[in-house]
Design a protein around this motif. Structure first.
Motif, PDB file in Angstrom:
ATOM      1  N   TYR A   7       0.829  -1.205   0.000  1.00  0.00           N
ATOM      2  CA  TYR A   7       0.000   0.000   0.000  1.00  0.00           C
ATOM      3  C   TYR A   7       0.861   1.252   0.000  1.00  0.00           C
ATOM      4  O   TYR A   7       1.942   1.270   0.591  1.00  0.00           O
ATOM      5  N   PHE A   8       0.348   2.283  -0.640  1.00  0.00           N
ATOM      6  CA  PHE A   8       0.896   3.619  -0.501  1.00  0.00           C
ATOM      7  C   PHE A   8      -0.099   4.409   0.338  1.00  0.00           C
ATOM      8  O   PHE A   8      -1.300   4.410   0.043  1.00  0.00           O
ATOM      9  N   VAL A   9       0.391   5.051   1.383  1.00  0.00           N
ATOM     10  CA  VAL A   9      -0.443   5.854   2.265  1.00  0.00           C
ATOM     11  C   VAL A   9      -0.013   7.306   2.127  1.00  0.00           C
ATOM     12  O   VAL A   9       1.154   7.635   2.359  1.00  0.00           O
ATOM     13  N   GLY A  10      -0.938   8.168   1.716  1.00  0.00           N
ATOM     14  CA  GLY A  10      -0.667   9.592   1.611  1.00  0.00           C
ATOM     15  C   GLY A  10      -1.353  10.323   2.753  1.00  0.00           C
ATOM     16  O   GLY A  10      -2.543  10.123   2.985  1.00  0.00           O
ATOM     17  N   ILE A  11      -0.601  11.131   3.474  1.00  0.00           N
ATOM     18  CA  ILE A  11      -1.141  11.837   4.640  1.00  0.00           C
ATOM     19  C   ILE A  11      -0.913  13.333   4.454  1.00  0.00           C
ATOM     20  O   ILE A  11       0.195  13.767   4.159  1.00  0.00           O
ATOM     21  N   ASP A  12      -1.987  14.098   4.632  1.00  0.00           N
ATOM     22  CA  ASP A  12      -1.893  15.561   4.575  1.00  0.00           C
ATOM     23  C   ASP A  12      -2.303  16.099   5.940  1.00  0.00           C
ATOM     24  O   ASP A  12      -3.426  15.886   6.379  1.00  0.00           O
ATOM     25  N   ILE A  24      -6.638  17.074   8.711  1.00  0.00           N
ATOM     26  CA  ILE A  24      -5.819  15.885   8.507  1.00  0.00           C
ATOM     27  C   ILE A  24      -6.596  14.911   7.627  1.00  0.00           C
ATOM     28  O   ILE A  24      -7.763  14.627   7.886  1.00  0.00           O
ATOM     29  N   ALA A  25      -5.927  14.407   6.584  1.00  0.00           N
ATOM     30  CA  ALA A  25      -6.572  13.458   5.677  1.00  0.00           C
ATOM     31  C   ALA A  25      -5.599  12.323   5.343  1.00  0.00           C
ATOM     32  O   ALA A  25      -4.393  12.532   5.265  1.00  0.00           O
ATOM     33  N   ILE A  26      -6.168  11.131   5.145  1.00  0.00           N
ATOM     34  CA  ILE A  26      -5.381   9.965   4.760  1.00  0.00           C
ATOM     35  C   ILE A  26      -5.993   9.366   3.502  1.00  0.00           C
ATOM     36  O   ILE A  26      -7.202   9.142   3.437  1.00  0.00           O
ATOM     37  N   GLY A  50      -3.818   9.208  16.200  1.00  0.00           N
ATOM     38  CA  GLY A  50      -4.684   8.301  15.444  1.00  0.00           C
ATOM     39  C   GLY A  50      -4.054   7.902  14.117  1.00  0.00           C
ATOM     40  O   GLY A  50      -4.161   6.737  13.692  1.00  0.00           O
ATOM     41  N   VAL A  51      -3.396   8.846  13.452  1.00  0.00           N
ATOM     42  CA  VAL A  51      -2.693   8.550  12.200  1.00  0.00           C
ATOM     43  C   VAL A  51      -1.566   7.563  12.464  1.00  0.00           C
ATOM     44  O   VAL A  51      -1.413   6.567  11.744  1.00  0.00           O
ATOM     45  N   LEU A  52      -0.781   7.795  13.505  1.00  0.00           N
ATOM     46  CA  LEU A  52       0.307   6.881  13.860  1.00  0.00           C
ATOM     47  C   LEU A  52      -0.238   5.486  14.175  1.00  0.00           C
ATOM     48  O   LEU A  52       0.303   4.483  13.697  1.00  0.00           O
ATOM     49  N   ASP A  53      -1.296   5.405  14.954  1.00  0.00           N
ATOM     50  CA  ASP A  53      -1.903   4.108  15.277  1.00  0.00           C
ATOM     51  C   ASP A  53      -2.354   3.385  14.017  1.00  0.00           C
ATOM     52  O   ASP A  53      -2.146   2.174  13.876  1.00  0.00           O
ATOM     53  N   TYR A  54      -2.977   4.124  13.081  1.00  0.00           N
ATOM     54  CA  TYR A  54      -3.431   3.535  11.821  1.00  0.00           C
ATOM     55  C   TYR A  54      -2.249   2.965  11.029  1.00  0.00           C
ATOM     56  O   TYR A  54      -2.303   1.849  10.527  1.00  0.00           O
ATOM     57  N   ASN A  62       1.386  -5.611   6.491  1.00  0.00           N
ATOM     58  CA  ASN A  62       1.643  -5.225   5.111  1.00  0.00           C
ATOM     59  C   ASN A  62       2.942  -4.440   5.016  1.00  0.00           C
ATOM     60  O   ASN A  62       3.402  -3.865   5.986  1.00  0.00           O
ATOM     61  N   VAL A  63       3.511  -4.430   3.818  1.00  0.00           N
ATOM     62  CA  VAL A  63       4.640  -3.550   3.524  1.00  0.00           C
ATOM     63  C   VAL A  63       4.028  -2.279   2.963  1.00  0.00           C
ATOM     64  O   VAL A  63       3.273  -2.316   1.984  1.00  0.00           O
ATOM     65  N   ILE A  64       4.315  -1.138   3.608  1.00  0.00           N
ATOM     66  CA  ILE A  64       3.688   0.116   3.189  1.00  0.00           C
ATOM     67  C   ILE A  64       4.735   1.171   2.872  1.00  0.00           C
ATOM     68  O   ILE A  64       5.852   1.129   3.390  1.00  0.00           O
ATOM     69  N   LEU A  65       4.336   2.100   2.026  1.00  0.00           N
ATOM     70  CA  LEU A  65       5.127   3.284   1.715  1.00  0.00           C
ATOM     71  C   LEU A  65       4.273   4.474   2.126  1.00  0.00           C
ATOM     72  O   LEU A  65       3.115   4.586   1.716  1.00  0.00           O
ATOM     73  N   VAL A  66       4.811   5.350   2.980  1.00  0.00           N
ATOM     74  CA  VAL A  66       4.048   6.460   3.531  1.00  0.00           C
ATOM     75  C   VAL A  66       4.656   7.767   3.063  1.00  0.00           C
ATOM     76  O   VAL A  66       5.867   7.973   3.155  1.00  0.00           O
ATOM     77  N   GLY A  67       3.787   8.673   2.591  1.00  0.00           N
ATOM     78  CA  GLY A  67       4.200  10.026   2.245  1.00  0.00           C
ATOM     79  C   GLY A  67       3.409  11.007   3.087  1.00  0.00           C
ATOM     80  O   GLY A  67       2.197  10.874   3.201  1.00  0.00           O
ATOM     81  N   ILE A  68       4.095  11.943   3.727  1.00  0.00           N
ATOM     82  CA  ILE A  68       3.432  12.906   4.615  1.00  0.00           C
ATOM     83  C   ILE A  68       3.732  14.312   4.130  1.00  0.00           C
ATOM     84  O   ILE A  68       4.871  14.678   3.897  1.00  0.00           O
ATOM     85  N   ASP A  69       2.663  15.109   4.001  1.00  0.00           N
ATOM     86  CA  ASP A  69       2.806  16.503   3.598  1.00  0.00           C
ATOM     87  C   ASP A  69       2.440  17.373   4.779  1.00  0.00           C
ATOM     88  O   ASP A  69       1.397  17.301   5.331  1.00  0.00           O
TER      89      ASP A  69
END
Length: 69
Positions: A7-12, A24-26, A50-54, A62-69
Motif C-alpha cells: 500500500y501507498f499511504v498519503g497523509i496531509d 488531517i486526511a489519509i 490516530g494517524v500513527l496508530d493507523y 503489510n509492507v507500506i510506503l508512507v508520504g506525509i505533507d
C-alpha cells in the motif's frame, strides 16, 4: 517484477494544530489496483496519534510506503 510494497499511504496534515483536526486526511492506494480510497477516522476527525496508530496497524501485516505533507 517483485512486489515492493502493498500500500501507498498519503497523509496531509499541513497547518493542523491541536489534538484533532478536520484538516488531517489519509488516502490509501493498493499496489494491486489503480484506486485511491479516502480513509475515514474512527472519531469525527483524525489526530496525529490516530494517524500513527493507523500506520502501525496497517504496517503490522503489510509492507507500506508512507508520504506525509
Amino acid at each position: 517484477m517483485s512486489k515492493i510494497f502493498d500500500y501507498f499511504v498519503g497523509i496531509d496534515w499541513s497547518g493542523a494544530k491541536g489534538s484533532s483536526h478536520k484538516g488531517i486526511a489519509i488516502a490509501l492506494s493498493s499496489n494491486n489496483t489503480n484506486t485511491i480510497e479516502i480513509v475515514r477516522p474512527r472519531t469525527k476527525y483524525w489526530s496525529r496519534q490516530g494517524v500513527l496508530d493507523y500506520i502501525i496497524i496497517l504496517a503490522s501485516e503489510n509492507v507500506i510506503l508512507v508520504g506525509i505533507d
